[in-house]
Scaffold this active site. Structure first.
Site, mmCIF file in Angstrom:
data_model
loop_
_atom_site.group_PDB
_atom_site.id
_atom_site.type_symbol
_atom_site.label_atom_id
_atom_site.label_comp_id
_atom_site.label_asym_id
_atom_site.label_seq_id
_atom_site.Cartn_x
_atom_site.Cartn_y
_atom_site.Cartn_z
ATOM 1 N N THR A 37 -125.103 38.864 -51.080
ATOM 2 C CA THR A 37 -124.230 40.032 -50.901
ATOM 3 C C THR A 37 -123.483 40.308 -52.201
ATOM 4 O OG1 THR A 37 -123.922 39.756 -48.523
ATOM 5 C CG2 THR A 37 -122.193 40.929 -49.696
ATOM 6 N N PHE A 61 -120.273 42.050 -53.780
ATOM 7 C CA PHE A 61 -118.927 42.528 -53.480
ATOM 8 C C PHE A 61 -118.384 43.288 -54.685
ATOM 9 C CE2 PHE A 61 -119.566 38.813 -50.874
ATOM 10 C CZ PHE A 61 -118.917 39.079 -49.679
#
Length: 284
Positions: free
Chosen positions: A175, A177
């Protein structure tokens, strides 16, 4: 980055992946949990937090759609990025056996990233607000038929037992961010090879080949565009906004020329931030 109260906001409960990202990148800051992404944005805008750690995309689940709508409307700036490998643990109440499980609770993206184990065991997936919130729910409900998919930290925080480790469908589950702040914080290059990422959104004019011509300046100026996404705005199929990442500093002459050309063919261009590339971006 200007810090005043030393808090960093994130969406979810303590123990969520966003919480872990906050602790990894800013161990000296106090994580501030928020129920929604909107609340995390507002926490920074109203000064309750200095920064926000917001997931924007995942290698398996794709983009976090809410963020692409919230970012352009907010007054916040992207001042950094963080890439985090995502690992999910299957957790239950202490002493529960695998064959007792009937439902598995987690965030919709987490359920999508762990389809294999859920399908193989015939469990019912149940969507929760976030991964750590699912773990907290299992702990508070006390139902032996419930399990949660969440980070390891959540099991420690809520007293659950991990009965299957790293159950995500793919090891290449990462992921990305973005770190948001109230004020811009454009970094200076430390070396000529220092990679600066600039993120912006734009709406092209309603004329033939506007997108082609507007983006042509990045090609002719030798700028690497690492991301270009489109999405509808205002509930209209013909109103399209584009999100883009490029490798380049806003002070670079070629970046200035390319953005100038884009503005000529666009109704609106807004630079969301320029920030140093995370090391994992360069090695993926």
């Amino acid at each position: 980055m200007i810090q005043k109260n030393n808090r960093i906001a994130f969406q979810g409960e303590f123990g969520a992946n966003s919480d872990m990202a906050c602790r990894d990148m800013f161990p000296q800051m106090e994580p501030l949990p928020c129920q929604t992404f909107e609340e995390a944005f507002l926490a920074v805008e109203n000064g309750e937090a200095d920064l926000a750690m917001i997931p924007i995309e995942n290698t398996l689940a794709g983009r976090v759609a809410d963020i692409h709508h919230l970012l352009p409307e907010s007054r916040l700036h992207i001042v950094g990025e963080y890439f985090m490998p995502i690992r999910f643990q299957l957790m239950v109440l202490p002493g529960v056996a695998k064959d007792e499980i009937r439902t598995v609770h987690s965030h919709i993206h987490a359920l999508g990233q762990c389809r294999r184990i859920v399908r193989m065991n015939g469990w019912k997936p149940v969507i929760a607000g976030d991964t750590a919130g699912a773990a907290k729910l299992v702990a508070e409900t006390g139902d032996r038929s419930m399990a949660a998919l969440a980070p390891r930290l959540a099991a420690d925080l809520y007293g659950l037992e991990i009965i299957a480790e790293n159950v995500e469908d793919s090891e290449s589950n990462v992921t990305r961010f973005v770190i948001l702040a109230r004020e811009e914080d454009v970094p200076a290059r430390k070396t000529p090879d220092d990679v600066i990422v600039t993120t912006f959104v734009f709406n092209v004019r309603n004329i033939p080949a506007a997108l082609y011509k507007g983006l042509g300046g990045f090609a002719t100026n030798g700028i690497n565009m690492t991301k270009l996404e489109s999405y509808q705005i205002g509930g209209k199929f013909f109103a399209t906004q584009f999100y883009a990442d490029i490798e380049g500093h806003p002070d670079d002459a070629n970046v200035r020329r390319a953005l100038e050309e884009l503005r000529f063919f666009s109704e609106k261009v807004r630079v969301l931030g320029s920030y140093r590339a995370h090391p994992m971006r360069l090695n993926m």
